[in-house]
Design a protein around this motif. Structure first.
Motif, PDB file in Angstrom:
ATOM      1  N   UNK A  38      43.905  -6.502 -67.636  1.00 30.45           N
ATOM      2  CA  UNK A  38      43.778  -6.545 -66.292  1.00 30.45           C
ATOM      3  C   UNK A  38      43.005  -7.817 -65.851  1.00 30.45           C
ATOM      4  N   UNK A  39      42.223  -8.532 -66.434  1.00 31.37           N
ATOM      5  CA  UNK A  39      41.584  -9.694 -66.186  1.00 31.37           C
ATOM      6  C   UNK A  39      42.432 -10.589 -66.474  1.00 31.37           C
ATOM      7  N   UNK A  40      43.095 -10.507 -67.674  1.00 27.93           N
ATOM      8  CA  UNK A  40      43.766 -11.501 -67.925  1.00 27.93           C
ATOM      9  C   UNK A  40      45.074 -11.623 -67.199  1.00 27.93           C
ATOM     10  N   UNK A  41      45.733 -10.818 -66.662  1.00 26.57           N
ATOM     11  CA  UNK A  41      46.957 -10.715 -66.018  1.00 26.57           C
ATOM     12  C   UNK A  41      46.649 -11.382 -64.729  1.00 26.57           C
ATOM     13  N   UNK A  42      45.713 -11.076 -64.019  1.00 26.07           N
ATOM     14  CA  UNK A  42      45.130 -11.632 -62.913  1.00 26.07           C
ATOM     15  C   UNK A  42      45.082 -13.020 -62.833  1.00 26.07           C
ATOM     16  N   UNK A  43      44.156 -13.539 -63.851  1.00 22.67           N
ATOM     17  CA  UNK A  43      43.880 -14.648 -64.159  1.00 22.67           C
ATOM     18  C   UNK A  43      45.213 -15.907 -64.585  1.00 22.67           C
ATOM     19  N   UNK A  44      46.016 -15.158 -65.387  1.00 21.60           N
ATOM     20  CA  UNK A  44      46.936 -16.130 -65.870  1.00 21.60           C
ATOM     21  C   UNK A  44      48.428 -15.829 -64.776  1.00 21.60           C
ATOM     22  N   UNK A  45      48.368 -14.672 -64.396  1.00 18.14           N
ATOM     23  CA  UNK A  45      49.362 -14.638 -63.573  1.00 18.14           C
ATOM     24  C   UNK A  45      50.924 -14.363 -64.267  1.00 18.14           C
ATOM     25  N   UNK A  46      50.759 -14.160 -65.714  1.00 23.17           N
ATOM     26  CA  UNK A  46      51.918 -13.959 -66.517  1.00 23.17           C
ATOM     27  C   UNK A  46      51.671 -12.991 -67.421  1.00 23.17           C
ATOM     28  N   UNK A  47      52.721 -11.831 -67.692  1.00 20.87           N
ATOM     29  CA  UNK A  47      52.191 -10.964 -68.547  1.00 20.87           C
ATOM     30  C   UNK A  47      52.171 -11.430 -70.155  1.00 20.87           C
ATOM     31  N   UNK A  48      53.206 -12.166 -70.534  1.00 20.80           N
ATOM     32  CA  UNK A  48      53.284 -12.758 -71.930  1.00 20.80           C
ATOM     33  C   UNK A  48      51.695 -13.578 -72.012  1.00 20.80           C
ATOM     34  N   UNK A  49      51.546 -14.741 -71.320  1.00 21.68           N
ATOM     35  CA  UNK A  49      50.436 -15.488 -71.399  1.00 21.68           C
ATOM     36  C   UNK A  49      49.198 -14.555 -71.293  1.00 21.68           C
ATOM     37  N   UNK A  50      49.102 -13.486 -70.750  1.00 26.08           N
ATOM     38  CA  UNK A  50      47.879 -12.661 -70.595  1.00 26.08           C
ATOM     39  C   UNK A  50      47.743 -11.934 -71.788  1.00 26.08           C
ATOM     40  N   UNK A  51      48.725 -11.441 -72.623  1.00 29.72           N
ATOM     41  CA  UNK A  51      48.766 -10.509 -73.779  1.00 29.72           C
ATOM     42  C   UNK A  51      48.204 -11.557 -74.901  1.00 29.72           C
ATOM     43  N   UNK A  52      48.878 -12.781 -74.719  1.00 33.16           N
ATOM     44  CA  UNK A  52      48.358 -13.713 -75.775  1.00 33.16           C
ATOM     45  C   UNK A  52      46.919 -14.111 -75.720  1.00 33.16           C
ATOM     46  N   UNK A  53      46.400 -14.307 -74.538  1.00 29.24           N
ATOM     47  CA  UNK A  53      45.123 -14.668 -74.253  1.00 29.24           C
ATOM     48  C   UNK A  53      43.969 -13.341 -74.814  1.00 29.24           C
ATOM     49  N   UNK A  54      44.391 -12.112 -74.280  1.00 27.17           N
ATOM     50  CA  UNK A  54      43.551 -11.206 -74.800  1.00 27.17           C
ATOM     51  C   UNK A  54      43.531 -11.032 -76.164  1.00 27.17           C
ATOM     52  N   UNK A  55      44.727 -11.338 -77.027  1.00 23.46           N
ATOM     53  CA  UNK A  55      44.832 -11.019 -78.239  1.00 23.46           C
ATOM     54  C   UNK A  55      43.928 -12.223 -79.082  1.00 23.46           C
ATOM     55  N   UNK A  56      43.992 -13.426 -78.467  1.00 31.78           N
ATOM     56  CA  UNK A  56      43.038 -14.600 -79.015  1.00 31.78           C
ATOM     57  C   UNK A  56      41.859 -14.376 -78.651  1.00 31.78           C
ATOM     58  N   UNK A  57      41.495 -13.704 -77.361  1.00 35.77           N
ATOM     59  CA  UNK A  57      40.047 -13.583 -77.256  1.00 35.77           C
ATOM     60  C   UNK A  57      39.507 -12.411 -78.077  1.00 35.77           C
ATOM     61  N   UNK A  58      40.083 -11.425 -78.490  1.00 39.13           N
ATOM     62  CA  UNK A  58      39.651 -10.357 -79.260  1.00 39.13           C
ATOM     63  C   UNK A  58      39.560 -11.109 -80.571  1.00 39.13           C
ATOM     64  N   UNK A  59      40.388 -11.549 -81.065  1.00 41.06           N
ATOM     65  CA  UNK A  59      40.220 -12.255 -82.327  1.00 41.06           C
ATOM     66  C   UNK A  59      39.048 -13.144 -82.715  1.00 41.06           C
TER      67      UNK A  59
END
Length: 208
Positions: A38-59
């Motif tokens: 939820x933080x990522x989608x609102x920060x990025x404004x784009x679902x795919x980018x948010x999903x990638x950012x979350x994956x990168x962050x948890x890794x």
């Protein structure tokens, strides 16, 4: 076998750092992935980018968990990693878009592919949010949308509380200006009202 669900976040991080089989971090991921997305989608404004950012962050969190010192809540630590991952991706996307288009005006990060009419307002707000400077957007997402306190947001962003307050204030002002109806479109498609009569002048009889 110990139920990992009974351990708090800090204990899960400690268990992971001690070298378990990944189960502790898996539990941490399950607890917080939705909120971090939820933080990522609102920060990025784009679902795919948010999903990638979350994956990168948890890794990143998985690999560098020993860097967590317990000085802040685990959620604050995760927020910081996710927000930084989002901002890094936004900067990379902006650079790539400028190279492709040669014009900042053509950058369009928000997702426009949601065709449900009920989400039109959300899309408009998301688009406006996407036009804010990154620092203001991140502060608004954390404080106004995720419900973090100013102190928590300051810890996530690594800035003073006064800076968070200032960014939120400027961001809210900018959003209000972007979402306010434009005067030149408020009466679009309507006939202009007739001019008021001139004092002392009588209209000719039979005028239509």
């Amino acid at each position: 076998m110990e139920d990992l669900g009974e351990l708090d976040d800090a204990a899960l991080v400690a268990r992971h750092v001690e070298g378990d089989d990944g189960a502790a971090f898996g539990e941490l991921f399950r607890r917080h992935r939705d909120r971090m997305y939820a933080v990522a989608i609102r920060t990025c404004g784009h679902r795919e980018m948010a999903a990638d950012a979350v994956q990168e962050a948890f890794v990143s969190a998985f690999r560098r968990a020993e860097g967590y010192r317990g000085e802040a809540a685990v959620t604050t630590w995760l927020h910081r990693i996710v927000v930084n991952a989002c901002l890094d991706r936004l900067r990379r996307e902006r650079t790539a878009a400028v190279r492709r288009a040669g014009d900042l005006a053509e950058i369009d990060l928000p997702d426009r592919h949601d065709h449900h009419a009920s989400t039109e307002t959300a899309i408009v707000v998301r688009n406006a949010l996407g036009r804010l400077p990154e620092a203001q957007r991140a502060a608004l997402v954390l404080v106004d949308m995720q419900g973090l306190s100013v102190a928590e947001a300051a810890a996530v962003l690594g800035v003073a509380e006064g800076t968070v307050k200032s960014r939120c204030f400027r961001g809210r002002e900018a959003l209000a200006a972007m979402l306010r109806p434009r005067p030149d479109t408020a009466g679009a498609g309507m006939e202009p009202p007739p001019p008021p009569p001139v004092p002392g002048r009588t209209e000719p009889q039979g005028a239509s």
